[in-house]
Every structure is written in C-alpha cells, then in structure tokens.
Design a protein around this motif. Structure first.
Motif, PDB file in Angstrom:
ATOM      1  N   ALA A 173      -2.962  41.422  61.639  1.00 24.51           N
ATOM      2  CA  ALA A 173      -2.923  41.136  60.199  1.00 24.51           C
ATOM      3  C   ALA A 173      -2.739  42.424  59.408  1.00 24.51           C
ATOM      4  N   PHE A 174      -1.823  42.378  58.431  1.00 27.89           N
ATOM      5  CA  PHE A 174      -1.493  43.542  57.616  1.00 27.89           C
ATOM      6  C   PHE A 174      -1.694  43.236  56.135  1.00 27.89           C
ATOM      7  N   ARG A 175      -2.096  44.260  55.396  1.00 32.12           N
ATOM      8  CA  ARG A 175      -2.108  44.196  53.941  1.00 32.12           C
ATOM      9  C   ARG A 175      -1.033  45.153  53.436  1.00 32.12           C
ATOM     10  N   PRO A 176       0.057  44.641  52.858  1.00 34.18           N
ATOM     11  CA  PRO A 176       1.160  45.512  52.402  1.00 34.18           C
ATOM     12  C   PRO A 176       0.691  46.515  51.358  1.00 34.18           C
ATOM     13  N   MET A 177       1.255  47.719  51.430  1.00 34.76           N
ATOM     14  CA  MET A 177       0.965  48.762  50.445  1.00 34.76           C
ATOM     15  C   MET A 177       2.226  49.151  49.692  1.00 34.76           C
ATOM     16  N   VAL A 178       3.267  48.325  49.813  1.00 34.57           N
ATOM     17  CA  VAL A 178       4.531  48.583  49.126  1.00 34.57           C
ATOM     18  C   VAL A 178       4.877  47.394  48.248  1.00 34.57           C
ATOM     19  N   VAL A 179       5.676  47.635  47.235  1.00 35.99           N
ATOM     20  CA  VAL A 179       6.080  46.569  46.329  1.00 35.99           C
ATOM     21  C   VAL A 179       7.085  45.638  47.005  1.00 35.99           C
ATOM     22  N   LEU A 180       8.038  46.220  47.711  1.00 37.81           N
ATOM     23  CA  LEU A 180       9.067  45.433  48.382  1.00 37.81           C
ATOM     24  C   LEU A 180       8.580  45.053  49.783  1.00 37.81           C
ATOM     25  N   VAL A 181       7.879  43.918  49.851  1.00 43.06           N
ATOM     26  CA  VAL A 181       7.289  43.480  51.111  1.00 43.06           C
ATOM     27  C   VAL A 181       8.369  43.137  52.137  1.00 43.06           C
ATOM     28  N   ASP A 182       9.572  42.812  51.668  1.00 42.48           N
ATOM     29  CA  ASP A 182      10.656  42.483  52.595  1.00 42.48           C
ATOM     30  C   ASP A 182      10.953  43.643  53.549  1.00 42.48           C
ATOM     31  N   GLU A 183      10.736  44.873  53.089  1.00 43.65           N
ATOM     32  CA  GLU A 183      10.960  46.031  53.957  1.00 43.65           C
ATOM     33  C   GLU A 183       9.972  46.030  55.115  1.00 43.65           C
ATOM     34  N   LEU A 184       8.731  45.662  54.830  1.00 43.33           N
ATOM     35  CA  LEU A 184       7.726  45.559  55.890  1.00 43.33           C
ATOM     36  C   LEU A 184       8.098  44.461  56.874  1.00 43.33           C
ATOM     37  N   VAL A 185       8.546  43.332  56.360  1.00 44.26           N
ATOM     38  CA  VAL A 185       8.944  42.226  57.229  1.00 44.26           C
ATOM     39  C   VAL A 185      10.088  42.650  58.142  1.00 44.26           C
ATOM     40  N   GLU A 186      11.074  43.365  57.593  1.00 47.45           N
ATOM     41  CA  GLU A 186      12.196  43.827  58.411  1.00 47.45           C
ATOM     42  C   GLU A 186      11.735  44.792  59.496  1.00 47.45           C
ATOM     43  N   ALA A 187      10.801  45.679  59.145  1.00 43.29           N
ATOM     44  CA  ALA A 187      10.287  46.623  60.144  1.00 43.29           C
ATOM     45  C   ALA A 187       9.559  45.883  61.261  1.00 43.29           C
ATOM     46  N   LEU A 188       8.808  44.837  60.910  1.00 38.06           N
ATOM     47  CA  LEU A 188       8.094  44.069  61.922  1.00 38.06           C
ATOM     48  C   LEU A 188       9.049  43.260  62.794  1.00 38.06           C
ATOM     49  N   LYS A 189      10.196  42.880  62.243  1.00 36.49           N
ATOM     50  CA  LYS A 189      11.202  42.206  63.060  1.00 36.49           C
ATOM     51  C   LYS A 189      11.675  43.141  64.175  1.00 36.49           C
ATOM     52  N   HIS A 190      11.938  44.369  63.831  1.00 39.46           N
ATOM     53  CA  HIS A 190      12.390  45.330  64.837  1.00 39.46           C
ATOM     54  C   HIS A 190      11.266  45.679  65.806  1.00 39.46           C
ATOM     55  N   PHE A 191      10.045  45.695  65.308  1.00 40.20           N
ATOM     56  CA  PHE A 191       8.890  45.884  66.184  1.00 40.20           C
ATOM     57  C   PHE A 191       8.837  44.762  67.222  1.00 40.20           C
TER      58      PHE A 191
END
Length: 245
Positions: free
Chosen positions: A18-36
């Motif tokens: 479970a993650f709590r985003p620290m960025v405004v553009l959460v889509d960037e986090l989602v994309e990074a997790l896709k590659h993860f």
C-alpha cells in the motif's frame, strides 16, 4: 484480460503493498508501478494488479507469487522493497504483507476472485487487538459466508489471513460501483457484523478501489522507466536497502 486472487494458498502466495502518493500527478506513480510489475515477473510473480482508491489517496499493488518453499518470505520482501526504492520520491510505502487465502465464494463457480482493468474492488481489513488469530479467522470466515449470500452486486469474494501479523482482509469484486454503494447504504455493519465479533477487540478499515491495471495489459513506454529496479534484480540484490515509512 483478467487477474485473480485464489481461494486457497496451495500454489500461490499473495501480497499487498500500500502506497500514499506524494505527487500531484498520481498517474506517474501508476505508470512506475506498471513497470515494477514487469520486473517482478523474474522473481516469480505470476500476475499483478494496481488498485486506486476512489475516495482516498491510497494505491495498492497486488502480486500473486509462485510458491517457493525453500525461499524465505522476508528475503523476497526485502528484495521487492529495494526494487521499489525508485518510486520512493513519488509515494510512501505505508504497509506491505504477504497473505494466505483460506476461503472464497463466487457467483460463477470459479475458485478465484477474478477482475479486470476498470472493475470495482472493495477491501476491509479487520485487526484484532488481542491474540487468538486462528479462532478469529474462523469467526470472520463464518460471517463472510453468511453475508456473501445477500451481497447481490458482488461477483466474488475472498478471505485472506496475514502471514506475519494478526490481520484478516476480505476482498470483494463488484459488478459496478453502484452495486457496491447499494450494499454499503443498505447494510448496517455495526448491527450485522460487529456483534458477532464482540469477543475480539478490533480495528476495522474499509476502502473502495478501481482496478487501473492488470499485468496482462500492455505497458506504454514511460520516460522515467525505473531501470534500476531491473538492474537490482539482475545483479542479485538481496535487499540491503529498505525504504523507510
């Protein structure tokens, strides 16, 4: 394409990060997790998914792992956390655990809770504040089976028991967000569930998520591809670095 949570733990281990985003553009986090997710395939991750909270700011990464009896879970977990170090600037890792699935129900007779991108998933975590997790898990199972019958909008559900701490998680897949809301609005949790668990002092957490990715989806080219994640994997990094909460 679909992903699934099995109804038993004979062949697969399941994990939730479970993650709590620290960025405004959460889509960037989602994309990074896709590659993860792509990187974890070489670790034995059979399939994975990303859940995004509808009302809050939580992101959950789900992974199903091929069972390896000779590999300590703590080593695998440490390796995963090290690989996630590249997303630490975008999100805080607030929880991570491996779970054993010990029961489930489905409308179509499947032996797993299946879901695809766009589906609605609800999760509730029940944490007893005393010992006796085995008795508690069976009490939760009895409740799960009794009220799933009346959950008209739920397609499937599964009970999971945390491997390293006393915690039960129930995951449900819904036909629609409206079906989920309807169940919540017409069910008084304090009257239908809590009285049966009054012998167990507990804490209950609940959230609704939309599935924004399953590992069978195509992953677009991401400019900030976390290359070091896969480098850590190829170099056999055993997880010496741990991302702090």
């Amino acid at each position: 394409m679909t992903c699934f949570v099995p109804f038993n733990n004979r062949n697969l281990d399941t994990s939730f990060f479970a993650f709590r985003p620290m960025v405004v553009l959460v889509d960037e986090l989602v994309e990074a997790l896709k590659h993860f997710s792509l990187c974890t395939e070489n670790l034995g991750c059979v399939h994975s998914a990303i859940f995004r909270s509808i009302h809050g700011n939580m992101i959950i990464w789900y992974g199903a792992w091929m069972k390896k009896s000779n590999e300590p879970k703590e080593l695998l977990k440490a390796t995963i956390i090290t690989m996630l170090e590249n997303v630490s600037t975008m999100a805080m890792l607030i929880d991570h655990s491996f779970f054993d699935a010990y029961a489930g129900e489905s409308r179509d007779g499947s032996l797993a809770a299946k879901f695809s991108t766009g589906d609605i998933v609800s999760m509730n975590a029940i944490v007893p504040t005393n010992e006796g997790i085995n008795d508690f898990s069976y009490a939760c199972l009895a409740l799960f089976r009794s009220y799933f019958i009346n959950m008209d909008g739920a397609k499937a559900g599964v009970c999971l028991k945390c491997q390293n701490q006393p915690r039960i998680v129930n995951l449900f897949v819904w036909r629609s967000l409206q079906s989920c809301y309807s169940w919540i609005l017409t069910t008084d949790y304090r009257k239908t569930v809590l009285p049966y668990l009054e012998d167990y002092p507990l804490e209950v957490k609940y959230d609704i998520f939309r599935v924004v990715y399953v590992s069978s989806d195509n992953v677009v080219n991401f400019q900030s591809t976390p290359h070091q994640m896969c480098e850590n994997l190829r170099e056999g990094n055993e997880g010496n670095k741990v991302m702090q909460d």
